[in-house]
Design a protein around this motif. Structure first.
Motif, PDB file in Angstrom:
ATOM      1  N   PRO A   1       2.112   2.759  10.594  1.00 60.62           N
ATOM      2  CA  PRO A   1       2.065   1.353  10.994  1.00 60.62           C
ATOM      3  C   PRO A   1       2.031   0.328   9.870  1.00 60.62           C
ATOM      4  O   PRO A   1       2.727  -0.688   9.938  1.00 60.62           O
ATOM      5  N   SER A   2       1.234   0.547   8.822  1.00 57.99           N
ATOM      6  CA  SER A   2       1.144  -0.491   7.792  1.00 57.99           C
ATOM      7  C   SER A   2       2.473  -0.665   7.054  1.00 57.99           C
ATOM      8  O   SER A   2       2.887  -1.798   6.750  1.00 57.99           O
TER       9      SER A   2
ATOM     10  N   ASN B   1      -8.084  -5.093  18.297  1.00 51.61           N
ATOM     11  CA  ASN B   1      -8.686  -3.881  17.754  1.00 51.61           C
ATOM     12  C   ASN B   1      -7.721  -3.194  16.798  1.00 51.61           C
ATOM     13  O   ASN B   1      -6.524  -3.083  17.071  1.00 51.61           O
ATOM     14  N   HIS B   2      -8.233  -2.711  15.686  1.00 50.24           N
ATOM     15  CA  HIS B   2      -7.393  -2.069  14.660  1.00 50.24           C
ATOM     16  C   HIS B   2      -6.590  -0.902  15.224  1.00 50.24           C
ATOM     17  O   HIS B   2      -5.379  -0.793  15.002  1.00 50.24           O
ATOM     18  N   ASP B   3      -7.240  -0.016  15.946  1.00 43.64           N
ATOM     19  CA  ASP B   3      -6.554   1.157  16.478  1.00 43.64           C
ATOM     20  C   ASP B   3      -5.571   0.786  17.584  1.00 43.64           C
ATOM     21  O   ASP B   3      -4.505   1.408  17.708  1.00 43.64           O
TER      22      ASP B   3
ATOM     23  N   GLY C   1       0.825  -1.204   0.000  1.00 42.20           N
ATOM     24  CA  GLY C   1       0.000   0.000   0.000  1.00 42.20           C
ATOM     25  C   GLY C   1       0.860   1.254   0.000  1.00 42.20           C
ATOM     26  O   GLY C   1       2.045   1.209  -0.314  1.00 42.20           O
ATOM     27  N   LYS C   2       0.262   2.373   0.346  1.00 44.63           N
ATOM     28  CA  LYS C   2       0.988   3.640   0.307  1.00 44.63           C
ATOM     29  C   LYS C   2       0.431   4.601   1.352  1.00 44.63           C
ATOM     30  O   LYS C   2      -0.717   4.464   1.781  1.00 44.63           O
TER      31      LYS C   2
ATOM     32  N   ARG D   1      -6.864  -2.842   0.908  1.00 41.54           N
ATOM     33  CA  ARG D   1      -6.666  -1.533   1.507  1.00 41.54           C
ATOM     34  C   ARG D   1      -7.304  -1.427   2.885  1.00 41.54           C
ATOM     35  O   ARG D   1      -6.712  -0.913   3.829  1.00 41.54           O
ATOM     36  N   GLY D   2      -8.515  -1.938   3.033  1.00 39.06           N
ATOM     37  CA  GLY D   2      -9.236  -1.765   4.284  1.00 39.06           C
ATOM     38  C   GLY D   2      -8.712  -2.598   5.440  1.00 39.06           C
ATOM     39  O   GLY D   2      -8.971  -2.280   6.600  1.00 39.06           O
TER      40      GLY D   2
END
Length: 236
Positions: free
Chosen positions: A112-113, A169-171, A63-64, A130-131
């Motif tokens: 992070p990603s 959790n994502h965050d 990704g970017k 992406r998600g």
């Protein structure tokens, strides 16, 4: 090793109170924030070298970053600045000793990603979208031991109080990766991409697979001199 996580909305005084509750009583070796930051802690408003460095050749794999010139990027920049200002005014932050410092205190920018993606041998094989990209990368590295290898690199005599897989959790995962980013800076062993408009901090070159190091160098060769740094601590 253990961690303390707390969530807040981007409103005051909730944001300030939460940051101070979690981080205000300890001496902080470094603090990392998931959003654009540069030396003046103002709105950047343009497409940065840091973003170009992690877009060319990297986008199909990990990704970017969003662009600091876009409306969403400006908003993220605004809130990253607000969080950094709270840490600077209300927390006990160590002096910056890294060579890409943007402030006299040790605040840095995390992404992070990309941080996670540059620890994976074959990110394309994970078929991340992406998600869910950062969550897919986190789950993979937690399962295969990639994050623990990074921790062992810096803290060889420590062990985790609970498995990394318990962070779901994502965050919360993103916050934990920001902590890993700060750890790299505190130890003076990191990679960074950027220029005077800010630096994104990434894992040490010694932990990156060959493909990641090669693409970073190819992109750096197309940018101005100095857009790629291999970190080191400056003696006080």
């Amino acid at each position: 090793m253990w961690w303390s996580l707390a969530r807040f909305r981007a409103v005051e005084p909730e944001r300030e109170q939460t940051i101070v509750r979690v981080a205000g009583e300890s001496r902080l070796a470094a603090a990392a924030f998931d959003g654009p930051l540069r030396r003046s802690l103002d709105i950047i408003g343009r497409y940065r070298a840091a973003e170009r460095m992690l877009t060319r050749r990297f986008q199909p794999l990990i990704g970017k970053p969003g662009q600091s010139s876009a409306p969403v990027g400006k908003l993220l920049n605004e809130h990253a600045n607000a969080c950094a200002q709270i840490a600077l005014s209300r927390c006990d932050l160590a002096l910056a000793e890294h060579d890409i410092r943007i402030h006299e205190r040790a605040i840095v920018e995390a992404f992070p990603s990309a941080f996670l993606g540059l620890l994976i041998d074959d990110p394309a094989a994970l078929n991340a979208r992406r998600g869910d990209r950062s969550d897919t990368f986190y789950q993979h590295l937690a399962a295969c031991g990639g994050i623990e290898r990074l921790l062992s690199h810096f803290l060889p005599d420590r062990s985790l109080n609970e498995p990394l897989s318990t962070v779901t959790n994502h965050d919360d995962r993103a916050a934990l990766v920001c902590t890993l980013t700060a750890l790299c800076v505190a130890a003076g062993d990191y990679t960074a991409v950027g220029d005077e408009d800010g630096w994104i901090v990434l894992p040490p070159a010694s932990l990156q697979p060959a493909w990641a190091k090669a693409l970073l160098q190819r992109n750096a060769d197309e940018e101005r001199t100095g857009s790629l740094r291999r970190g080191f601590a400056i003696a006080a």
